[in-house]
Design an enzyme around this catalytic site. Sequence first.
Site, mmCIF file in Angstrom:
data_model
loop_
_atom_site.group_PDB
_atom_site.id
_atom_site.type_symbol
_atom_site.label_atom_id
_atom_site.label_comp_id
_atom_site.label_asym_id
_atom_site.label_seq_id
_atom_site.Cartn_x
_atom_site.Cartn_y
_atom_site.Cartn_z
ATOM 1 N N LYS A 88 0.731 -1.169 -0.027
ATOM 2 C CA LYS A 88 0.002 -0.114 -0.041
ATOM 3 C C LYS A 88 0.980 1.199 0.195
ATOM 4 O O LYS A 88 1.503 1.440 0.976
ATOM 5 C CB LYS A 88 -0.728 -0.076 1.340
ATOM 6 C CG LYS A 88 -2.048 0.538 1.343
ATOM 7 C CD LYS A 88 -3.318 0.011 0.611
ATOM 8 C CE LYS A 88 -4.539 0.636 0.338
ATOM 9 N NZ LYS A 88 -5.514 0.859 1.480
ATOM 10 N N TRP B 18 -2.700 0.390 -4.218
ATOM 11 C CA TRP B 18 -2.086 -0.780 -4.134
ATOM 12 C C TRP B 18 -1.218 -1.238 -5.070
ATOM 13 O O TRP B 18 -1.344 -0.723 -6.465
ATOM 14 C CB TRP B 18 -3.109 -1.955 -4.364
ATOM 15 C CG TRP B 18 -3.900 -2.084 -3.172
ATOM 16 C CD1 TRP B 18 -3.763 -1.461 -2.007
ATOM 17 C CD2 TRP B 18 -5.100 -2.890 -3.014
ATOM 18 N NE1 TRP B 18 -4.887 -1.863 -1.055
ATOM 19 C CE2 TRP B 18 -5.562 -2.859 -1.685
ATOM 20 C CE3 TRP B 18 -5.755 -3.907 -3.656
ATOM 21 C CZ2 TRP B 18 -6.827 -3.552 -0.988
ATOM 22 C CZ3 TRP B 18 -7.009 -4.826 -3.178
ATOM 23 C CH2 TRP B 18 -7.366 -4.448 -1.704
#
Length: 545
Positions: A434, A439
Amino acid sequence: MLNLMMDDQLNISMVMEYAEQTAAHVEIVSVLSNGQQHRYTYADAFQRARKLANALDQLQIAAQEPVATLAWNDYRHFELYYAVPCSGRICHTINPRLFPEQIVYIIKHAKNRIVFLDPQFVPLLEKIHSELPLLQHIVVLCAADELPQSSLPNLISYEALIATHPDSYMWPELDERTPSGLCYTSGTTGNPKGVLYSHRSTLLHTLAGCLPNATNLSGADVVLPIVPMFHVNAWGVPYSAAITGCKLVLPGNKAGDGATLTALINQEQVTYAMGVPTVWLALVNHLESSGQQVSSLRRAVSGGAACPLALIERMRAQGIDLEVGWGMTETSPLGSYNRRQPWYDELPSEQYQRQVTLAGRQVFGIRLRIVSPDGQSLPRDGKASGILQARGPWVACGYYGGTPSKGWFDTGDVATINPQGYVCIVDRTKDVIKSGGEWISSIDIENAVMAHPAVLEAAVIGLPHPTWSERPLLVVVPRPTHSVEPSELLEFLKDRVAKWWLPDLCILAEGLPHTATGKVSKKDLREQYQEIQWPQSATQSANAS
Ligand code: AMP
């Protein structure tokens, strides 16, 4: 109104009966630990399974009692796969590569009173035996005159155990929901958890696994499960080979050795083999360096971890279609399978490359979906990525000793699903990186860097970063025959991954830590590099998203 169809129970003795009637003389070949080979037929195997079932009765092993095994892939383990569940007990395969304390935990948790083990695991059991007061019977999978010297009490050899028993046995008519198998999965946190399979789940999984869009096995195949029989039922092959009448080649403990595998494939004319990516890497490295070929091997499946494109292409150059399968202990394991379709060859190169690395389509019988962290179903558009959930008759709804739960099973994987139903595994939930709220897929970066000729193995992990919360670190094991600089690898990645995905740092290592199932242990890597100092310049440039 009641239907008017027979209510025959779906149990594993059906598999045995069918194989005895249709494939009695088909061969099962096993590589023994001394390198020699053992050959017999399905008929021989089931005859001995009946002797074993009689022996289990005589030892008063109770109905639904877990019978532990610590063993590689060979014919005696195959006999246990049938005699134990078909006589009403539970075949409990234990991974001998786990830490001894995990094995102690598992044997105690399952309350095993009996264990069948290969001679080479006797020293392991000697070390932990004092912690296992319930264990009464230790059966070594060998002949009477091969029994090792040991401090363990009352060792008995498998051959001596079954020798005196008759080879006739009335298999009980078990309810299909009777438990048949038990396999503990070792998460990276907490204690291992037991997945309890049933006769019904095993039989349905076996049928689905043989479908043409999955393994497509038939009597024309010679199948080599390199995946160990102590891990998720060797992906179901001991049963699917029997119902399709395949010749079965069991490689013993020679699974990771490219030269031995090459010889075995050629000698037995193997057509289809199953294993994790590291096995295929070992095979293809050997083929490329030795110039040898394995011309009978037309297809293989890679599962258990992401399969890099470079590996698929190197295998194709050897004439082998390496297909990707996805699954987990809790899904028996088969969940999805990427069976190569003729239209793949018509795709433009970039799309083709993406297509062959996908985890495939869900096999019939399993349902897959992706959800957001708050449980909302996400679109199957190939773009939205979310937590992959599964359900179906061979998906776990709880763990051994616990209570069943309702609803979908959370796989712990992050995935996308496209409109054709193809699943792309983006990452494990706990491995996804993250960065700045977005992501990053460690798998995608690993796949990209594996295409560099100097890379033997690679792993990307996310580590804490003061500005971006996490940033990717790339750890590469170079091939012994190549020299490469970290900067060259980062440069190589520049036009292969998004700019902000580019690892901030690349480190060359001599090896990577692996788990007991042969996967890179990212937990260990994260611990190893937790004190890493990010380079100043890269940290500043990492923001360009
Ligand atoms: P295990 O229960 O030990 O067999 O591990 C199952 C896990 O392996 C899955 O949840 C995935 O994270 C990983 N895995 C299995 N197959 C694949 C695949 N084809 N691509 C990426 N990861 C995979």
